[in-house]
Design an enzyme around this catalytic site. Sequence first.
Site, PDB file in Angstrom:
ATOM      1  N   LYS A 152     -72.735-112.795  40.234  1.00  0.00           N
ATOM      2  CA  LYS A 152     -73.272-111.457  39.874  1.00  0.00           C
ATOM      3  C   LYS A 152     -72.846-110.489  40.677  1.00  0.00           C
ATOM      4  O   LYS A 152     -73.124-110.518  41.912  1.00  0.00           O
ATOM      5  CB  LYS A 152     -74.727-111.730  39.282  1.00  0.00           C
ATOM      6  CG  LYS A 152     -74.970-112.475  38.304  1.00  0.00           C
ATOM      7  CD  LYS A 152     -74.628-111.728  36.860  1.00  0.00           C
ATOM      8  CE  LYS A 152     -74.819-113.048  35.903  1.00  0.00           C
ATOM      9  NZ  LYS A 152     -74.656-112.730  34.589  1.00  0.00           N
ATOM     10  N   LYS A 178     -70.222-120.819  36.864  1.00  0.00           N
ATOM     11  CA  LYS A 178     -69.777-120.461  35.717  1.00  0.00           C
ATOM     12  C   LYS A 178     -69.117-118.998  35.755  1.00  0.00           C
ATOM     13  O   LYS A 178     -69.769-118.086  36.253  1.00  0.00           O
ATOM     14  CB  LYS A 178     -71.158-120.231  34.817  1.00  0.00           C
ATOM     15  CG  LYS A 178     -70.873-119.969  33.285  1.00  0.00           C
ATOM     16  CD  LYS A 178     -72.143-119.798  32.535  1.00  0.00           C
ATOM     17  CE  LYS A 178     -71.958-119.120  31.087  1.00  0.00           C
ATOM     18  NZ  LYS A 178     -71.823-117.728  31.264  1.00  0.00           N
ATOM     19  N   ASP A 180     -68.654-115.347  33.737  1.00  0.00           N
ATOM     20  CA  ASP A 180     -69.457-114.648  32.634  1.00  0.00           C
ATOM     21  C   ASP A 180     -68.455-114.403  31.546  1.00  0.00           C
ATOM     22  O   ASP A 180     -67.304-114.615  31.530  1.00  0.00           O
ATOM     23  CB  ASP A 180     -70.208-113.510  33.304  1.00  0.00           C
ATOM     24  CG  ASP A 180     -71.647-113.576  32.882  1.00  0.00           C
ATOM     25  OD1 ASP A 180     -72.292-112.935  33.565  1.00  0.00           O
ATOM     26  OD2 ASP A 180     -71.879-114.170  31.945  1.00  0.00           O
ATOM     27  N   GLU A 181     -69.054-114.219  30.542  1.00  0.00           N
ATOM     28  CA  GLU A 181     -68.788-114.081  28.939  1.00  0.00           C
ATOM     29  C   GLU A 181     -67.732-113.212  28.998  1.00  0.00           C
ATOM     30  O   GLU A 181     -66.633-113.463  28.153  1.00  0.00           O
ATOM     31  CB  GLU A 181     -69.984-113.928  28.117  1.00  0.00           C
ATOM     32  CG  GLU A 181     -70.271-112.463  28.089  1.00  0.00           C
ATOM     33  CD  GLU A 181     -71.605-112.452  29.178  1.00  0.00           C
ATOM     34  OE1 GLU A 181     -72.087-113.504  29.729  1.00  0.00           O
ATOM     35  OE2 GLU A 181     -72.140-111.560  29.286  1.00  0.00           O
ATOM     36  N   HIS A 270     -70.381-120.662  25.442  1.00  0.00           N
ATOM     37  CA  HIS A 270     -71.221-119.359  25.589  1.00  0.00           C
ATOM     38  C   HIS A 270     -71.362-118.722  24.309  1.00  0.00           C
ATOM     39  O   HIS A 270     -70.358-118.813  23.391  1.00  0.00           O
ATOM     40  CB  HIS A 270     -70.442-118.409  26.629  1.00  0.00           C
ATOM     41  CG  HIS A 270     -71.389-117.288  27.148  1.00  0.00           C
ATOM     42  ND1 HIS A 270     -72.226-116.503  26.063  1.00  0.00           N
ATOM     43  CD2 HIS A 270     -71.978-117.291  27.990  1.00  0.00           C
ATOM     44  CE1 HIS A 270     -72.792-115.513  26.847  1.00  0.00           C
ATOM     45  NE2 HIS A 270     -72.690-115.929  28.224  1.00  0.00           N
ATOM     46  N   LYS A 310     -84.728-112.876  29.790  1.00  0.00           N
ATOM     47  CA  LYS A 310     -84.590-111.397  29.319  1.00  0.00           C
ATOM     48  C   LYS A 310     -83.959-111.553  27.717  1.00  0.00           C
ATOM     49  O   LYS A 310     -83.924-110.090  27.372  1.00  0.00           O
ATOM     50  CB  LYS A 310     -83.637-110.880  30.153  1.00  0.00           C
ATOM     51  CG  LYS A 310     -82.372-111.375  30.153  1.00  0.00           C
ATOM     52  CD  LYS A 310     -81.356-110.853  31.178  1.00  0.00           C
ATOM     53  CE  LYS A 310     -79.889-111.374  31.010  1.00  0.00           C
ATOM     54  NZ  LYS A 310     -78.979-110.774  31.988  1.00  0.00           N
TER      55      LYS A 310
HETATM   56  C1  CAP Z   1     -77.208-114.672  32.257  1.00  0.00           C
HETATM   57  C2  CAP Z   1     -75.813-114.490  31.703  1.00  0.00           C
HETATM   58  C3  CAP Z   1     -75.796-115.106  30.305  1.00  0.00           C
HETATM   59  C4  CAP Z   1     -76.584-114.913  29.448  1.00  0.00           C
HETATM   60  C5  CAP Z   1     -76.413-115.485  28.167  1.00  0.00           C
HETATM   61  C6  CAP Z   1     -75.860-112.891  31.317  1.00  0.00           C
HETATM   62  O1  CAP Z   1     -77.290-114.153  33.652  1.00  0.00           O
HETATM   63  O2  CAP Z   1     -74.834-114.747  32.526  1.00  0.00           O
HETATM   64  O3  CAP Z   1     -74.564-114.596  29.638  1.00  0.00           O
HETATM   65  O4  CAP Z   1     -77.957-115.994  29.700  1.00  0.00           O
HETATM   66  O5  CAP Z   1     -77.575-115.266  27.237  1.00  0.00           O
HETATM   67  O6  CAP Z   1     -74.617-112.464  31.400  1.00  0.00           O
HETATM   68  O7  CAP Z   1     -76.917-112.292  31.121  1.00  0.00           O
HETATM   69  P1  CAP Z   1     -78.685-113.865  34.271  1.00  0.00           P
HETATM   70  P2  CAP Z   1     -77.915-116.778  26.444  1.00  0.00           P
HETATM   71  O8  CAP Z   1     -79.127-115.408  34.583  1.00  0.00           O
HETATM   72  O9  CAP Z   1     -78.326-113.312  35.449  1.00  0.00           O
HETATM   73  O10 CAP Z   1     -79.717-113.293  33.584  1.00  0.00           O
HETATM   74  O11 CAP Z   1     -78.063-117.688  27.535  1.00  0.00           O
HETATM   75  O12 CAP Z   1     -79.259-116.338  25.741  1.00  0.00           O
HETATM   76  O13 CAP Z   1     -76.985-116.719  25.433  1.00  0.00           O
HETATM   77 MG    MG Z   2     -73.400-113.960  31.115  1.00  0.00          MG
END
Ligand code: CAP
Ligand code: MG
Length: 430
Positions: A152, A178, A180-181, A270, A310
């Site tokens: 991050k 991982k 990120d998306e 994801h 969150k």
């Molecule tokens: C979490 C995360 C994930 C979310 C997706 C983000 O990061 O990488 O994509 O968890 O939501 O980009 O927010 P943090 P979900 O741990 O820093 O929050 O898992 O509900 O699909």
């Molecule tokens: Mg993410």
Amino acid sequence: MAIDWYMDFVDTGYSPARDELICLYYFEPAAGIGREEAAGRIASESSTGTWTTLFSLPPRMKELQATVFEIEGNYVQIAYPLALWEEGNASQLLSGIAGNIFGMKAVKNLRLIDVTLPHAYLKHFRGPHFGMEGIRDMMKIHGRPLTGAVPKPKIGFSADEHAEIGFETWMGGFDFVKDDENLTSTSFNRFEERVRKLAKMRDKAEQLTGEHKSAFINITSDTVTMEKRASMLAEYGWNYVMIDVVVAGTSAVSTLRDHCSDLGLAIHAHRAMHAAFDRNPKHGISMQFLAKLMRLIGVSQIHTGTAVGKLTGTKKEVKLLGDVLRNSLTKASGRILLEQDWGSIKSAFPVSSGGLHPGLVPDVLDIYGTDLVLLVSGGIHGHPDGTRAGAKATMQAIDAWMEGLSLQEKALGSRELARALEKWGYYKPK
Ligand code: CAP
Ligand code: MG
């Protein structure tokens, strides 16, 4: 002369045959439309109907039409003959039970909640390649959650920086790094470079720790490119791909499932974009259906929420999603889940992620137990002593829960956890 025939699709005395698909919808008839007529229109539009009576109708139509067999308040259950559905084609299933009907003027709101898939339908799908046991055997991780983190901020690092953060994450005791998306292959972090550089760091971390380390590297793109990227991952000794399954679509995930299975790669799904259709409790498609669909197609794990982090999802919903993915038989639960016997379709891991840090680990494990992929990203890179300490703090919080200790008790002998609690305590991000 009758101009419409919706009531032909309603028979509340009907008992569905064993090999019919059963759908549960929440629906709100539009003004001036009766409940039964609205339900009949849903069944008609999602099977063999159209808006008007027809000049002629081959006898086969009667056997293929869907039947509304239960209406209770705003909930309707509809039975669909097996012959309506192409063997093994999940995309066609969506076009039927989750297609035109959402746009019908006859309903103010409509939400597909769940589907019971009969064995006669399930048997044409391969499901997850590994199952939870297969993943645990592959990674040599038993008796605890699998852990991972996203570098991050979620995008912006070079491949070198990404690999460096990955190394720190693994050295702090985590199993996975991982993507990120929204990270795929950008000018500052090309997919090929990230695959190579992260593989080098993985080998180094495995040597130093003696543990299996891996990564969920995002292959999301057009399907041909995704196949090439999956092949490259296998070449570099990776055992997972990551796909943004809602963005990529059901057909692409179905294609990649077989390609990845042939390469011995698990799929981390994801679910970015899911909240566009599953957040409104009155309209859209539920997360439990999306989770079921992805297990059917064959992802090895999919994000299911945290309840305390969150992003949206209540404790009850999140727990239920875990059951949908892990159990071989899920019982009906009120108006949010239908019964499902998965037969020989293997299990899949729920993935809990989003706004987590060591202080929230016990809450998440209270919901899911240890058959879980736990992703803590901002919650380790934001640790006052850095990524490696943040991962260690999270592992210490997992140990505390497993040993039945409170985090404060554990923190007395675990400096990294103590420092995490100093910064975040038990803060629940919004
Ligand atoms: C979490 C995360 C994930 C979310 C997706 C983000 O990061 O990488 O994509 O968890 O939501 O980009 O927010 P943090 P979900 O741990 O820093 O929050 O898992 O509900 O699909
Ligand atoms: Mg993410």
